[in-house]
Design a protein around this motif. Structure first.
Motif, short mmCIF file in Angstrom:
data_model
loop_
_atom_site.label_atom_id
_atom_site.label_comp_id
_atom_site.label_asym_id
_atom_site.label_seq_id
_atom_site.Cartn_x
_atom_site.Cartn_y
_atom_site.Cartn_z
N LYS A 663 0.82 -1.21 0.00
CA LYS A 663 0.00 0.00 0.00
C LYS A 663 0.86 1.27 0.00
O LYS A 663 0.49 2.27 -0.61
CB LYS A 663 -0.91 0.01 1.24
CG LYS A 663 -2.09 -0.94 1.16
CD LYS A 663 -2.94 -0.78 2.41
CE LYS A 663 -4.19 -1.67 2.35
NZ LYS A 663 -5.03 -1.48 3.57
N GLY A 664 1.98 1.24 0.70
CA GLY A 664 2.84 2.42 0.77
C GLY A 664 3.72 2.58 -0.45
O GLY A 664 4.00 3.71 -0.89
N LEU A 665 4.17 1.45 -1.04
CA LEU A 665 5.14 1.54 -2.13
C LEU A 665 4.49 1.81 -3.49
O LEU A 665 5.08 2.51 -4.32
CB LEU A 665 5.94 0.24 -2.21
CG LEU A 665 7.26 0.32 -2.99
CD1 LEU A 665 8.18 1.37 -2.38
CD2 LEU A 665 7.94 -1.03 -3.03
N VAL A 666 3.28 1.28 -3.71
CA VAL A 666 2.63 1.48 -5.01
C VAL A 666 2.43 2.97 -5.31
O VAL A 666 2.79 3.45 -6.41
CB VAL A 666 1.30 0.70 -5.08
CG1 VAL A 666 0.48 1.15 -6.30
CG2 VAL A 666 1.57 -0.79 -5.16
N PRO A 667 1.85 3.78 -4.40
CA PRO A 667 1.72 5.21 -4.70
C PRO A 667 3.07 5.90 -4.84
O PRO A 667 3.19 6.87 -5.59
CB PRO A 667 0.92 5.76 -3.51
CG PRO A 667 1.07 4.76 -2.43
CD PRO A 667 1.20 3.44 -3.11
N ALA A 668 4.08 5.41 -4.13
CA ALA A 668 5.42 5.99 -4.27
C ALA A 668 5.96 5.77 -5.68
O ALA A 668 6.52 6.69 -6.29
CB ALA A 668 6.36 5.39 -3.24
N VAL A 669 5.77 4.56 -6.21
CA VAL A 669 6.22 4.26 -7.58
C VAL A 669 5.46 5.11 -8.58
O VAL A 669 6.05 5.70 -9.52
CB VAL A 669 6.05 2.76 -7.89
CG1 VAL A 669 6.32 2.49 -9.36
CG2 VAL A 669 6.97 1.93 -7.00
N LEU A 670 4.13 5.21 -8.41
CA LEU A 670 3.33 6.04 -9.31
C LEU A 670 3.76 7.51 -9.21
O LEU A 670 3.77 8.24 -10.21
CB LEU A 670 1.85 5.89 -8.98
CG LEU A 670 1.24 4.50 -9.21
CD1 LEU A 670 -0.21 4.47 -8.75
CD2 LEU A 670 1.34 4.11 -10.69
N GLY A 671 4.11 7.93 -8.00
CA GLY A 671 4.58 9.30 -7.82
C GLY A 671 5.88 9.57 -8.54
O GLY A 671 6.09 10.65 -9.11
N ILE A 672 6.78 8.59 -8.53
CA ILE A 672 8.06 8.73 -9.24
C ILE A 672 7.80 8.92 -10.74
O ILE A 672 8.40 9.78 -11.39
CB ILE A 672 8.97 7.52 -8.98
CG1 ILE A 672 9.44 7.53 -7.52
CG2 ILE A 672 10.16 7.53 -9.92
CD1 ILE A 672 10.18 6.28 -7.10
N VAL A 673 6.89 8.11 -11.28
CA VAL A 673 6.56 8.22 -12.71
C VAL A 673 5.97 9.60 -13.01
O VAL A 673 6.33 10.26 -14.00
CB VAL A 673 5.58 7.11 -13.13
CG1 VAL A 673 5.12 7.30 -14.57
CG2 VAL A 673 6.22 5.75 -12.96
N ALA A 674 5.05 10.05 -12.15
CA ALA A 674 4.43 11.37 -12.34
C ALA A 674 5.48 12.48 -12.22
O ALA A 674 5.46 13.45 -12.98
CB ALA A 674 3.32 11.57 -11.32
N GLY A 675 6.40 12.34 -11.27
CA GLY A 675 7.44 13.35 -11.09
C GLY A 675 8.36 13.46 -12.29
O GLY A 675 8.76 14.56 -12.69
N LEU A 676 8.71 12.30 -12.87
CA LEU A 676 9.54 12.32 -14.07
C LEU A 676 8.83 13.00 -15.23
O LEU A 676 9.42 13.79 -15.98
CB LEU A 676 9.92 10.88 -14.47
CG LEU A 676 10.85 10.13 -13.51
CD1 LEU A 676 11.00 8.68 -13.95
CD2 LEU A 676 12.23 10.80 -13.46
N THR A 677 7.54 12.72 -15.37
CA THR A 677 6.76 13.33 -16.45
C THR A 677 6.65 14.84 -16.27
O THR A 677 6.89 15.61 -17.21
CB THR A 677 5.35 12.71 -16.51
OG1 THR A 677 5.47 11.29 -16.64
CG2 THR A 677 4.57 13.27 -17.68
N LEU A 678 6.29 15.28 -15.06
CA LEU A 678 6.16 16.71 -14.80
C LEU A 678 7.51 17.42 -14.90
O LEU A 678 7.58 18.57 -15.32
CB LEU A 678 5.56 16.92 -13.40
CG LEU A 678 4.09 16.55 -13.24
CD1 LEU A 678 3.68 16.63 -11.78
CD2 LEU A 678 3.21 17.47 -14.07
N GLY A 679 8.57 16.71 -14.50
CA GLY A 679 9.89 17.32 -14.57
C GLY A 679 10.28 17.67 -15.99
O GLY A 679 10.93 18.70 -16.23
N HIS A 680 9.88 16.83 -16.94
CA HIS A 680 10.21 17.10 -18.34
C HIS A 680 9.30 18.18 -18.93
O HIS A 680 9.76 19.01 -19.72
CB HIS A 680 10.08 15.82 -19.17
CG HIS A 680 11.12 14.80 -18.85
ND1 HIS A 680 12.46 15.10 -18.81
CD2 HIS A 680 11.02 13.48 -18.54
CE1 HIS A 680 13.14 14.01 -18.50
NE2 HIS A 680 12.29 13.02 -18.32
N LEU A 681 8.03 18.17 -18.54
CA LEU A 681 7.10 19.12 -19.13
C LEU A 681 7.16 20.48 -18.42
O LEU A 681 7.55 21.48 -19.02
CB LEU A 681 5.68 18.55 -19.06
CG LEU A 681 5.47 17.23 -19.82
CD1 LEU A 681 4.04 16.73 -19.63
CD2 LEU A 681 5.78 17.40 -21.30
#
Length: 744
Positions: A663-681
């Motif tokens: 439960k704790g790690l799944v949102p963290a992984v999704l957050g990393i993906v979102a952070g990488l996307t926002l970082g580029h855009l």
């Protein structure tokens, strides 16, 4: 009594209290650090510029000048307060060595000068004008560490040797973005070494307070005074000085905003848990007749105490990284006596951060006003699944990934050879400068012929720079630095339109287009051979060289004198680049590897960006670890009854830990993906806004995919895994029989 209840609550909830103070402290520390660094940088630059007497207007010129012409102009122009002509002896870098280290690879135009007579002083490290003796030389401070120099080192120019007596701060040319560096010598040595280079003139003016720079520039151009070189103004000097270290401060400011947002959300989550725990106590207080405003004020008093602690801790924390971060600022620009202002500014920054957090807390506390005494005391626990807290974990990891990615991408971009396309330079391998030579046209033709016949050269182009008067929209004129030649071989980055291909097409740098209020399709009149010639603006491109104010046309329209020539080339893969460069240096021109050119130009910026990216990475990992550990511990504590019930039903601690770990790690992984996307855009857009103000339009990140796809995610994910595991470790201490006591 009520205050005692609050104090007991603080002692009983040490984890929540400590976490709240931590978030308040780190928010205050970063915003305070931003203000301190900004104050140090701007204060030191302004102090140096005022002490050195930086001119308001500098016109560079190569060739003969008549001082009587300037005397008549200055007397007739009401804006002029004072003026002078400073001589700058451009040296051949291949004939110059510092402590035995040749400057042949230097991308700077190095030269000699004497001390200014009335202003534009070169200052020693003590802030005073050094008393220089024959046989001595004062070296730009930026060369001290680079070449390992000290007082007593030597500078060799041709067959002459000078002793390094000290180092100087040059308010005009301190920044490596300034393409020239001045070495201070005595008048006797200047006269002795005059034959070692080509003399250039810096025609400098101090304007009266309140004088309009545009009116003065129009008057100067209309007077037809010598002006075949770049024009530099005092604001441009300040901008070049501030850019190198200002980029680092921008990164820290970005960190402070992201961390402040994270802190507000985390404290809101902590406060929500606290209010849910205290639901019965709040109901009891209301039943006793205590008003809602009084209850809200008592809770707010606790957070006000936390904010004071956070502010003072933040102030102390900010002082730790401040010293290493301002070390280079002080070396380049000196120190400034900010005194009370510095302390007050730091205090206000800390209070601003705490004030923003307290406002969000006050807004959250208003929710208690809607809670009646009976519902607070007897309402059953809501059956929500608590997705919000896991979404918050995802948001925090996304923000921390963004925080780690953007500074690193910015550093990779500025350090990349491809960044030259934002400097008004094509992405060639080799740059050959033909300057300070009596017959620039003839030498340029010889080099171009040699390049055309060289089998090791894949492709090349010749670009020559001239100066032409251009008509302003208000009827005035301004000298425009125009680069002529085939720009299609090594094109620069265009934000609008295309490069010039026709006879009467012109491309403008973004800053020139903005100043002249022109866009693609508009017409610009140039004074060519004494007549106006209309040019259609075909494109707008990025350029942060020569103050970001340049233009490009295809063909040279007349026989106007060439200020300088630059030839760009790319080589065949089998070519030994160093040998090739050494061969062409033998012709007496400056030959530079473009990658080295970028590295040297942005040496100061890259040092500070590297440091800022490391600080950002450290803070991102720290915040990820603290927040996820805290959240998981609070979630476990909040769901203690449910965990105990599961154990009573036969589930083992290991099984329950795996459930909460997922439960704790799944949102963290999704957050990393979102952070990488926002970082580029978004990150690219944020950095582009800053660089656009300097002339670097249509900005794009140069991405190191190894870091993006592996390095940064692995670091953040590693911190998240350790934090989640630490946060759920308390599950093993929960006993099966606790559920028999019922919910608290």
């Amino acid at each position: 009594m009520l205050k005692k209840l609050i104090w007991n609550d603080v002692k009983q909830n040490k984890l929540m209290s400590t976490a709240t103070v931590f978030f308040m402290a780190i928010s205050a520390a970063l915003l305070t650090l931003t203000v301190l660094l900004s104050g140090n940088l701007l204060g030191a630059i302004n102090t140096l510029m005022d002490s050195a007497g930086v001119p308001d207007f500098i016109q560079m010129h190569t060739g003969a000048v008549e001082e009587a012409e300037f005397t008549r102009f200055a007397e007739s122009c009401a804006e002029v307060q004072d003026w002078q002509i400073c001589r700058f002896l451009n040296l051949d870098n291949s004939n110059v060595a510092l402590d035995g280290q040749s400057l042949i690879d230097s991308t700077q135009d190095n030269g000699l000068c004497v001390q200014g007579e009335r202003f534009d002083f070169l200052l020693g490290m003590d802030g005073a004008c050094p008393q220089i003796l024959p046989g001595e030389v004062y070296v730009p401070i930026c060369y001290r560490d680079r070449y390992g120099l000290a007082a007593g080192s030597t500078m060799t120019i041709g067959g002459q040797t000078l002793t390094v007596a000290g180092f100087i701060r040059d308010a005009q040319m301190n920044s490596m973005m300034a393409s020239s560096k001045r070495f201070l010598v005595s008048a006797a040595d200047y006269a002795l070494l005059r034959g070692q280079g080509e003399e250039e003139y810096l025609i400098e003016f101090l304007l009266r307070d309140g004088a309009d720079m545009n009116i003065f520039q129009t008057a100067y151009t209309a007077s037809s005074l010598p002006a075949n070189g770049p024009t530099i103004t005092r604001p441009l000097v300040r901008m070049m000085n501030a850019l190198s270290d200002g980029t680092m401060i921008f990164v820290i400011f970005l960190m402070s905003i992201i961390v402040l947002l994270i802190s507000m959300l985390c404290i809101h989550f902590i406060l929500s848990l606290q209010m849910e725990r205290d639901r019965k106590e709040v109901g009891m207080l209301k039943a006793l007749g205590i008003g809602r405003k009084e209850i809200r004020r008592l809770y707010f008093a606790k957070y006000l105490l936390f904010s004071l602690c956070g502010a003072f801790i933040g102030l102390g924390t900010a002082a730790i990284p401040q010293k290493p971060l301002v070390r280079q600022l002080q070396e380049l620009y000196g120190t400034t006596d900010q005194g009370t202002w510095k302390t007050l500014a730091a205090l206000l920054a800390a209070l601003l951060a705490e004030g923003i957090i307290l406002l969000s807390i006050r807004h959250s506390l208003k929710k208690t006003d809607k809670l009646s005494a009976l519902s607070a005391m007897f309402q059953m626990q809501r059956g929500d699944k608590g997705y919000g807290k896991y979404l918050l974990i995802g948001f925090v990891t996304a923000a921390c990934t963004f925080l780690m990615l953007v500074p690193q991408n910015l550093y990779n971009t500025v350090s990349s050879p491809k960044f030259v396309t934002y400097m008004g330079i094509g992405s060639a391998e080799i740059r050959i400068d033909v300057r300070q030579i009596k017959d620039i046209d003839s030498m340029t033709a010889q080099i171009a012929t040699a390049l055309g016949q060289d089998p090791q050269v894949k492709e090349y182009t010749t670009l020559q720079t001239c100066s032409y008067p251009a008509a302003l929209p208000d009827g005035g004129t301004v000298n425009l630095t125009v680069e002529t030649g085939d720009h299609s071989i090594f094109p620069v980055s265009f934000s609008a339109g295309i490069l010039p291909t026709g006879e009467n097409e012109i491309a403008l740098s973004s800053l020139n287009a903005e100043e002249l209020k022109l866009s693609v399709g508009d017409t610009l009149d140039l004074n060519v051979n004494g007549k106006k010639s209309g040019y259609t603006v075909c494109g707008i491109y990025s350029d942060i060289t020569n103050g970001g104010k340049t233009a490009k046309i295809r063909n040279r329209p007349d026989t106007a004198p060439v200020i300088w020539s630059v030839l760009y080339a790319s080589l065949e893969e089998s070519t030994d680049k160093e040998q090739w460069m050494a061969k062409y240096r033998g012709t007496g021109v400056d030959v530079t590897d473009v990658e080295d050119y970028v590295r040297d130009t942005y040496a100061q910026t890259l040092v500070q960006l590297r440091l800022a990216s490391r600080v950002a990475g450290g803070i991102a990992v720290l915040v990820t670890a603290v927040v996820l550990t805290l959240f998981l511990r609070l979630i476990v504590e909040r769901e203690r009854y449910a965990i105990s019930l599961r154990k009573a039903l036969g589930f083992t601690s290991g099984t329950i830990k795996r459930i909460y770990f997922t439960k704790g790690l799944v949102p963290a992984v999704l957050g990393i993906v979102a952070g990488l996307t926002l970082g580029h855009l978004c990150g690219e857009s944020l950095c582009g806004m800053v660089l656009k103000s300097l002339g670097a339009d249509s900005f794009r990140f140069v991405i190191n995919w190894g870091q993006v796809m592996a390095g940064i995610p692995i670091v953040i994910l590693g911190a998240a895994i350790l934090a989640v595991w630490a946060g759920i470790s308390q599950i093993g201490q929960i006993k099966a029989y606790e559920c028999c006591r019922g919910k608290e």
